[in-house]
Every structure is written in structure tokens, then in C-alpha cells.
Write a protein that holds these residues in place. Structure first.
Motif, PDB file in Angstrom:
ATOM      1  N   TYR A  21       0.834  -1.197   0.000  1.00  6.89           N
ATOM      2  CA  TYR A  21       0.000   0.000   0.000  1.00  6.89           C
ATOM      3  C   TYR A  21       0.877   1.259   0.000  1.00  6.89           C
ATOM      4  O   TYR A  21       0.595   2.232  -0.691  1.00  6.89           O
ATOM      5  N   HIS A  22       1.931   1.225   0.808  1.00  6.38           N
ATOM      6  CA  HIS A  22       2.821   2.385   0.898  1.00  6.38           C
ATOM      7  C   HIS A  22       3.490   2.652  -0.455  1.00  6.38           C
ATOM      8  O   HIS A  22       3.623   3.799  -0.885  1.00  6.38           O
ATOM      9  N   CYS A  23       3.898   1.578  -1.121  1.00  2.61           N
ATOM     10  CA  CYS A  23       4.531   1.714  -2.440  1.00  2.61           C
ATOM     11  C   CYS A  23       3.544   2.323  -3.441  1.00  2.61           C
ATOM     12  O   CYS A  23       3.906   3.216  -4.218  1.00  2.61           O
ATOM     13  N   LEU A  57       8.924   1.697  -6.245  1.00  2.00           N
ATOM     14  CA  LEU A  57      10.035   0.823  -5.852  1.00  2.00           C
ATOM     15  C   LEU A  57      10.876   1.311  -4.678  1.00  2.00           C
ATOM     16  O   LEU A  57      11.714   0.561  -4.176  1.00  2.00           O
ATOM     17  N   HIS A  58      10.663   2.534  -4.209  1.00  2.00           N
ATOM     18  CA  HIS A  58      11.643   3.088  -3.262  1.00  2.00           C
ATOM     19  C   HIS A  58      11.833   2.219  -2.017  1.00  2.00           C
ATOM     20  O   HIS A  58      12.940   2.101  -1.509  1.00  2.00           O
ATOM     21  N   ASP A  59      10.742   1.603  -1.572  1.00  2.00           N
ATOM     22  CA  ASP A  59      10.848   0.779  -0.354  1.00  2.00           C
ATOM     23  C   ASP A  59      10.686  -0.713  -0.638  1.00  2.00           C
ATOM     24  O   ASP A  59      10.440  -1.491   0.284  1.00  2.00           O
ATOM     25  N   ALA A  60      10.823  -1.117  -1.888  1.00  2.00           N
ATOM     26  CA  ALA A  60      10.509  -2.511  -2.255  1.00  2.00           C
ATOM     27  C   ALA A  60      11.309  -3.533  -1.450  1.00  2.00           C
ATOM     28  O   ALA A  60      10.808  -4.608  -1.130  1.00  2.00           O
ATOM     29  N   ALA A 113       8.226  13.154  -0.331  1.00  5.09           N
ATOM     30  CA  ALA A 113       6.889  12.560  -0.498  1.00  5.09           C
ATOM     31  C   ALA A 113       6.731  11.285   0.316  1.00  5.09           C
ATOM     32  O   ALA A 113       5.648  10.993   0.836  1.00  5.09           O
ATOM     33  N   ASP A 114       7.788  10.516   0.413  1.00  7.81           N
ATOM     34  CA  ASP A 114       7.784   9.270   1.184  1.00  7.81           C
ATOM     35  C   ASP A 114       7.185   9.510   2.577  1.00  7.81           C
ATOM     36  O   ASP A 114       6.212   8.862   2.984  1.00  7.81           O
ATOM     37  N   GLU A 115       7.719  10.486   3.278  1.00  5.09           N
ATOM     38  CA  GLU A 115       7.289  10.762   4.647  1.00  5.09           C
ATOM     39  C   GLU A 115       5.898  11.393   4.681  1.00  5.09           C
ATOM     40  O   GLU A 115       5.123  11.165   5.598  1.00  5.09           O
TER      41      GLU A 115
END
Ligand SMILES: [Fe+2]
Length: 189
Positions: A21-23, A57-60, A113-115
Motif C-alpha cells: 500500500y505504501h509503495c 520501488l523506493h521501499d521494495a 513525499a515518502d514521509e
């Protein structure tokens, strides 16, 4: 690089529903930010799809690197190199975890944006309906100012939107919140 290739990497590496979901939230946020900066003629690297892929993909590899900050992005980098991904995508993914300096707008965008997506999810989850629909940018901004609320959403990192991206915090909040509302069902909100 095709989105399908990125989805395959997510499917190979991500097990947890929440990370998935986060991705997806980060993908939506990045595509919306691309649209915002494109209008201003500020995009210096990456296509609309590239920006989305960086979000996706940043946190994949968060789980497969066992949540180790040291190793984070290492597995994703390996997979990206295998499919011959453009260097700016790899650098942006690595940059969000401080493994590379953030040179492009795309790299700076995922960092902030991640945070922000994390803060928005937390703000939705404390609502009685636990939904994004009725959540306003104003109430997200109120939450932003409460240090005890969703502590893990790094406010300094979010704030880099102003100096690094040249977008005000209220506008940044609005753009990302709206992008997440559009995919609320897909992210369980
Ligand atoms: Fe993330």
C-alpha cells in the motif's frame, strides 16, 4: 523501463500488505508531483512513468533487507540493474535512503513525499471512518505541527519540499493527499 517490470520487482520482494500500500501511495504521489512540476517546466530528469516507478520501488526491499537502514535499497538496486533501469531511477531510489546524493527533482521528490504519504495515512487512520475521503489538507497540516502525532513521519524530511522542490508545504500536502484519494480503494483507505 516499463511499469510491469517495476511491478514484478515489487511482487518478488514485497510480502506485507502495508508496504505494498505504501509503495502504491508513493507511486500516486510521485505521478501527481510530476504533473505539478511538468506544468512549471521544472522536470529535469525522468518521465512521468519513471517518477511513478521511483515511488513504487523506493521501499521494495524494506522487508528482504530486514529493515536494516544500512542495507536498504541494496536488493532493489540489484533488481533494477538486472533489468537495465535508467541511472536516474536507481539514483533516486538510493537517494531516498541517503545511499546517493539527491541531484534530480525526482530524487528530491521521493525523499519528501515518502514521509508525507506516511503522515497522511496516519491522519486518515485516526478518523472515525479510517478513510481518506473526508480528510482535508488543513487537518493533515494540523497533524504535521503535532510532534507527538505519527512521530515516524519525519517532519524535517517533509519540509525539504520547500527548499529542495520549491513547493509550499500546504500545496505539497494538497497534491499528495489528492493523489492518494484517487487510489484510496487500492490502498485500503
Ligand atoms: Fe517509503
Amino acid at each position: 523501463m516499463e511499469r510491469e517490470e517495476a511491478v514484478k520487482i515489487v511482487n518478488d520482494l514485497v510480502e506485507s500488505k502495508n508496504i505494498r500500500y505504501h509503495c502504491l501511495a508513493a507511486e500516486a504521489a510521485m505521478i501527481a508531483l510530476y504533473g505539478h512540476f511538468e506544468k512549471q517546466g521544472k522536470v529535469d530528469a525522468g518521465t512521468r512513468q519513471d517518477w511513478g516507478i521511483v515511488g513504487l520501488l523506493h521501499d521494495a526491499d524494506y522487508e528482504v533487507t530486514n529493515k536494516s537502514l544500512e542495507l536498504h535499497t541494496q536488493e532493489t538496486t540489484k533488481k533494477l540493474k538486472e533489468v537495465g533501469a535508467p541511472k536516474e531511477i536507481i539514483d533516486a531510489v538510493r537517494g531516498h535512503a541517503d545511499k546517493e546524493s539527491r541531484e534530480t527533482l525526482m530524487a528530491k521528490a521521493i525523499y519528501a513525499a515518502d514521509e508525507m504519504t506516511g503522515l497522511i495515512v496516519a491522519a486518515a487512520l485516526v478518523r472515525p471512518d479510517k478513510k481518506l475521503e473526508g480528510l482535508t489538507a488543513e487537518s493533515v497540516l494540523k497533524r504535521f505541527k503535532e510532534p507527538a502525532f505519527a512521530r515516524s513521519a519525519n517532519r524535517e524530511q517533509i519540509k525539504t519540499c520547500e527548499n529542495e522542490l520549491g513547493i509550499s508545504l500546504p500545496e505539497f500536502t494538497e497534491v499528495i493527499l489528492n493523489s492518494m484519494k484517487e487510489i484510496s480503494k487500492e490502498i485500503g483507505l
